[in-house]
Scaffold this motif. Structure first.
Motif, short mmCIF file in Angstrom:
data_model
loop_
_atom_site.label_atom_id
_atom_site.label_comp_id
_atom_site.label_asym_id
_atom_site.label_seq_id
_atom_site.Cartn_x
_atom_site.Cartn_y
_atom_site.Cartn_z
N ARG A 142 0.91 -1.09 0.15
CA ARG A 142 -0.14 0.08 0.16
C ARG A 142 0.84 1.35 0.02
NH1 ARG A 142 -5.67 -1.55 2.17
NH2 ARG A 142 -5.77 -3.85 2.08
N PRO A 143 1.55 1.64 -1.10
CA PRO A 143 2.72 2.37 -1.19
C PRO A 143 2.12 4.06 -1.27
CG PRO A 143 2.11 1.68 -3.38
CD PRO A 143 1.29 0.98 -2.36
N SER A 144 1.66 4.45 -0.16
CA SER A 144 0.98 5.78 -0.24
C SER A 144 0.98 6.42 1.42
CB SER A 144 -0.28 5.87 -0.95
OG SER A 144 -0.83 7.29 -0.87
N ASP A 145 1.09 7.69 1.17
CA ASP A 145 1.00 8.38 2.71
C ASP A 145 -0.43 8.74 3.03
OD1 ASP A 145 3.57 7.88 3.31
OD2 ASP A 145 4.07 10.01 2.32
N ASP A 146 -1.25 8.46 1.84
CA ASP A 146 -2.60 8.77 2.06
C ASP A 146 -3.36 7.73 2.90
OD1 ASP A 146 -5.68 9.22 1.58
OD2 ASP A 146 -5.26 9.65 -0.61
N GLU A 147 -3.97 8.27 3.93
CA GLU A 147 -4.67 7.58 5.27
C GLU A 147 -5.54 6.78 4.41
OE1 GLU A 147 -5.55 9.51 8.61
OE2 GLU A 147 -3.54 10.16 9.02
N GLN A 150 -5.35 2.95 3.78
CA GLN A 150 -5.41 2.00 4.54
C GLN A 150 -6.64 1.07 4.88
OE1 GLN A 150 -2.37 1.38 6.05
NE2 GLN A 150 -1.68 3.33 4.76
N ASP A 187 13.32 -1.38 1.66
CA ASP A 187 13.60 -0.10 1.02
C ASP A 187 13.49 0.13 -0.73
OD1 ASP A 187 13.84 1.31 3.31
OD2 ASP A 187 16.19 1.13 3.56
N THR A 190 9.17 -0.79 -4.17
CA THR A 190 8.23 -0.07 -5.20
C THR A 190 8.13 -1.03 -6.40
OG1 THR A 190 10.02 1.24 -6.15
CG2 THR A 190 8.60 2.26 -4.84
#
Length: 208
Positions: A142-147, A150, A187, A190
């Motif tokens: 789930r490669p995103s900082d968008d909550e 989740q 790390d 992606t």
């Protein structure tokens, strides 16, 4: 009573927990958290493949894959059998055991997962006929900082290849080495396991 079943090919474990969580929210009359649709998730993953980090991670994994060891050479009940059957075996760690794992991890500055993964590798080592071997580790992808991601429901997982190497060293040293290798690999996620299989076939004309 509500019974629902789903195929692991379309919904991962994280999404399963999301479904249960949201059902509980609905029963309690509470507002559901905002979530990213699976379509938006798929578009995000697609766009990620055009990023600089994706190309860097691709180079990392293709280089690493040229030195991958073979899969574990484990004894079989029927050595000549061509048919493969799979069975999921569930083992639970007691609370006391997990506390000891956590204490060890804190003392040696490693993750609990690195401790458990190393012990799993050492268990395989008891039966494995090769001293170096390759396994794959399922991961949430789930490669995103968008909550909102989740709470996305769908197949949002992949895997990474991980090589075990039997060395003459203490178990603590092995855990620290596994932890460092695992962090380096994570790390560069992606470009995940399914991407590596496809790219390796195109690059070298053969399967991993």
């Amino acid at each position: 009573i509500i019974h629902f079943a789903h195929d692991g090919m379309i919904i991962d474990g994280w999404s399963h927990e999301n479904i249960v969580y949201m059902l509980e929210k609905l029963y309690q009359g509470e507002e559901l958290p905002q979530s990213l649709s699976f379509y938006d998730y798929a578009q995000m993953v697609k766009e990620l493949k055009n990023s600089e980090s994706f190309q860097e991670d691709k180079e990392y994994w293709l280089k690493k894959a040229t030195n991958f060891p073979d899969p574990p050479d484990l004894p079989l009940l029927e050595e000549d059998s061509q048919a493969a059957e799979a069975e999921q075996i569930v083992r639970k760690i007691s609370t006391d055991s997990y506390k000891r794992v956590t204490e060890f991890a804190r003392k040696h500055h490693v993750t609990q997962f690195a401790v458990i993964l190393t012990l799993f590798g050492k268990s395989l080592e008891r039966y494995c006929r090769n001293s170096e071997y390759l396994i794959n580790i399922p991961i949430a992808f789930r490669p995103s900082d968008d909550e909102r991601i989740q709470y996305t429901i769908g197949e949002c997982s992949d895997f990474l290849f991980f090589a075990f190497e039997n060395r003459n060293e203490t178990i603590a040293k092995t855990i620290e080495r596994v932890n460092d290798n695992l962090l380096d690999d994570m790390d560069c996620m992606t470009f995940a396991g399914t991407d590596l299989i496809k790219a390796f076939q195109l690059e070298y004309g053969r399967n991993l």
